[in-house]
Write a protein that holds these residues in place. Structure first.
Motif, PDB file in Angstrom:
ATOM      1  N   UNK A 134       5.126  17.599   6.217  1.00 38.01           N
ATOM      2  CA  UNK A 134       5.264  19.043   5.990  1.00 38.01           C
ATOM      3  C   UNK A 134       5.949  19.746   7.157  1.00 38.01           C
ATOM      4  N   UNK A 135       5.615  19.340   8.374  1.00 36.86           N
ATOM      5  CA  UNK A 135       6.148  20.034   9.558  1.00 36.86           C
ATOM      6  C   UNK A 135       7.511  19.501   9.986  1.00 36.86           C
ATOM      7  N   UNK A 136       7.639  18.162   9.993  1.00 39.93           N
ATOM      8  CA  UNK A 136       8.843  17.553  10.574  1.00 39.93           C
ATOM      9  C   UNK A 136       9.778  16.907   9.548  1.00 39.93           C
ATOM     10  N   UNK A 137       9.336  16.810   8.313  1.00 41.24           N
ATOM     11  CA  UNK A 137      10.184  16.230   7.269  1.00 41.24           C
ATOM     12  C   UNK A 137       9.838  14.775   6.987  1.00 41.24           C
ATOM     13  N   UNK A 138      10.349  14.282   5.866  1.00 37.39           N
ATOM     14  CA  UNK A 138      10.009  12.936   5.404  1.00 37.39           C
ATOM     15  C   UNK A 138      10.651  11.838   6.256  1.00 37.39           C
ATOM     16  N   UNK A 139      11.766  12.110   6.892  1.00 37.60           N
ATOM     17  CA  UNK A 139      12.368  11.104   7.777  1.00 37.60           C
ATOM     18  C   UNK A 139      11.427  10.789   8.936  1.00 37.60           C
ATOM     19  N   UNK A 140      10.835  11.836   9.495  1.00 39.23           N
ATOM     20  CA  UNK A 140       9.860  11.640  10.576  1.00 39.23           C
ATOM     21  C   UNK A 140       8.601  10.965  10.034  1.00 39.23           C
ATOM     22  N   UNK A 141       8.245  11.320   8.795  1.00 37.59           N
ATOM     23  CA  UNK A 141       7.099  10.671   8.152  1.00 37.59           C
ATOM     24  C   UNK A 141       7.324   9.180   7.970  1.00 37.59           C
ATOM     25  N   UNK A 142       8.546   8.810   7.596  1.00 35.29           N
ATOM     26  CA  UNK A 142       8.888   7.388   7.452  1.00 35.29           C
ATOM     27  C   UNK A 142       8.786   6.660   8.790  1.00 35.29           C
ATOM     28  N   UNK A 143       9.233   7.328   9.838  1.00 33.43           N
ATOM     29  CA  UNK A 143       9.146   6.739  11.180  1.00 33.43           C
ATOM     30  C   UNK A 143       7.681   6.572  11.594  1.00 33.43           C
ATOM     31  N   UNK A 144       6.869   7.534  11.225  1.00 31.05           N
ATOM     32  CA  UNK A 144       5.423   7.508  11.475  1.00 31.05           C
ATOM     33  C   UNK A 144       4.803   6.261  10.824  1.00 31.05           C
ATOM     34  N   UNK A 145       5.182   6.020   9.563  1.00 30.21           N
ATOM     35  CA  UNK A 145       4.673   4.863   8.819  1.00 30.21           C
ATOM     36  C   UNK A 145       5.185   3.559   9.422  1.00 30.21           C
ATOM     37  N   UNK A 146       6.487   3.507   9.727  1.00 26.18           N
ATOM     38  CA  UNK A 146       7.085   2.279  10.266  1.00 26.18           C
ATOM     39  C   UNK A 146       6.433   1.870  11.591  1.00 26.18           C
ATOM     40  N   UNK A 147       6.187   2.848  12.454  1.00 27.98           N
ATOM     41  CA  UNK A 147       5.571   2.539  13.741  1.00 27.98           C
ATOM     42  C   UNK A 147       4.162   1.984  13.573  1.00 27.98           C
ATOM     43  N   UNK A 148       3.413   2.546  12.647  1.00 28.88           N
ATOM     44  CA  UNK A 148       2.065   2.022  12.395  1.00 28.88           C
ATOM     45  C   UNK A 148       2.138   0.611  11.821  1.00 28.88           C
ATOM     46  N   UNK A 149       3.085   0.378  10.901  1.00 27.99           N
ATOM     47  CA  UNK A 149       3.266  -0.955  10.313  1.00 27.99           C
ATOM     48  C   UNK A 149       3.653  -1.970  11.392  1.00 27.99           C
ATOM     49  N   UNK A 150       4.524  -1.566  12.319  1.00 28.51           N
ATOM     50  CA  UNK A 150       4.919  -2.454  13.418  1.00 28.51           C
ATOM     51  C   UNK A 150       3.730  -2.799  14.304  1.00 28.51           C
TER      52      UNK A 150
END
Length: 261
Positions: A134-150
């Motif tokens: 909501x605040x930073x956009x879905x691209x940042x959300x994807x990065x958020x998910x990728x980092x947790x997955x890593x």
């Protein structure tokens, strides 16, 4: 033979068209040699002695055509095998994180039940993904998910399968018996928390965290992977509720501190 081979060649009923050409040449050369022999012996009336045999050359060409088609088929088989492997990998891989997806997890559940193999299921649910989107956009959300997955892959990949089973949901299927001890699981989760803290230090706006719950195959009332999954899921949501309570307390404390200032 010539008619059938020529018909198949024209209509492309076989992929081995080079070998078919070789067969046509061989049969044609055989027919020619028989004709030449009979013409020479019975019509011209001379001894049949040939320094050069078309049939011999056609035979060599036929052998080469077989070898070429064999090589082509071998290469095509290898390509098909690689293509099927790639398709299977794509089918069982999450496109965003490049770890296993829900289909892969469900397939592993079935094999664990069939093989009666020891396991531990860990369920994760990320916190704060909606806020990031909501605040930073879905691209940042994807990065958020990728980092947790890593981070999950870094800690758990040697222990078993790391899967993304939903938008912000992850499942770890630990099936390596060397790691199936409660103390090992707790230590691994502690290492994950340390890694998440480091991620948050690099991304101050994230405040990444996740609730989790785990269940072993030999716990009371666990008769299948489905039972273990449900128990891990229950424990994860219990932890999530506690985390939400803590977040609310922290938020109230922060608001009070602002008012005092």
């Amino acid at each position: 033979i010539m008619v059938t081979q020529f018909y198949d060649l024209i209509n492309r009923k076989s992929k081995n068209y080079i070998a078919m050409i070789g067969v046509l040449l061989l049969v044609a050369a055989g027919f020619f040699e028989v004709l030449r022999y009979n013409v020479s012996k019975y019509i011209i009336g001379r001894d049949v002695t040939y320094k050069f045999s078309i049939l011999f050359v056609a035979g060599l060409l036929f052998v080469w055509s077989l070898l070429i088609d064999y090589a082509r088929n071998a290469i095509a088989t290898l390509k098909d095998s690689a293509r099927l492997e790639l398709i299977e990998k794509m089918a069982y891989t999450d496109s965003l994180t490049q770890i296993y997806n829900r289909m892969a997890a469900e397939r592993r559940y079935k094999s664990l039940d069939n093989e009666r193999q020891p396991y531990c299921i860990i369920e994760f649910d990320m916190n704060g993904l909606k806020r990031i989107n909501d605040i930073y956009g879905h691209d940042e959300g994807d990065e958020y998910i990728r980092n947790f997955a890593d981070a999950l892959s870094c800690i758990f990949s040697t222990m078993g399968m790391v899967c993304r089973t939903g938008g912000d949901e992850f499942t770890i299927i630990i099936d390596n018996e060397d790691y199936l001890l409660p103390v090992t699981i707790r230590n691994s989760l502690s290492s994950l928390k340390t890694m998440i803290r480091r991620l948050n230090d690099r991304h101050e706006d994230w405040n990444l965290s996740a609730a989790y719950g785990y269940c072993f195959y030999n716990e009371e009332g666990i008769n299948s992977v489905s039972d273990a999954f449900k128990k891990a899921d229950e424990r994860m949501y219990e932890m999530k509720k506690e985390m939400k309570k803590e977040m609310k307390k922290e938020s109230k404390t922060a608001k009070k501190a602002k008012k005092k200032k």
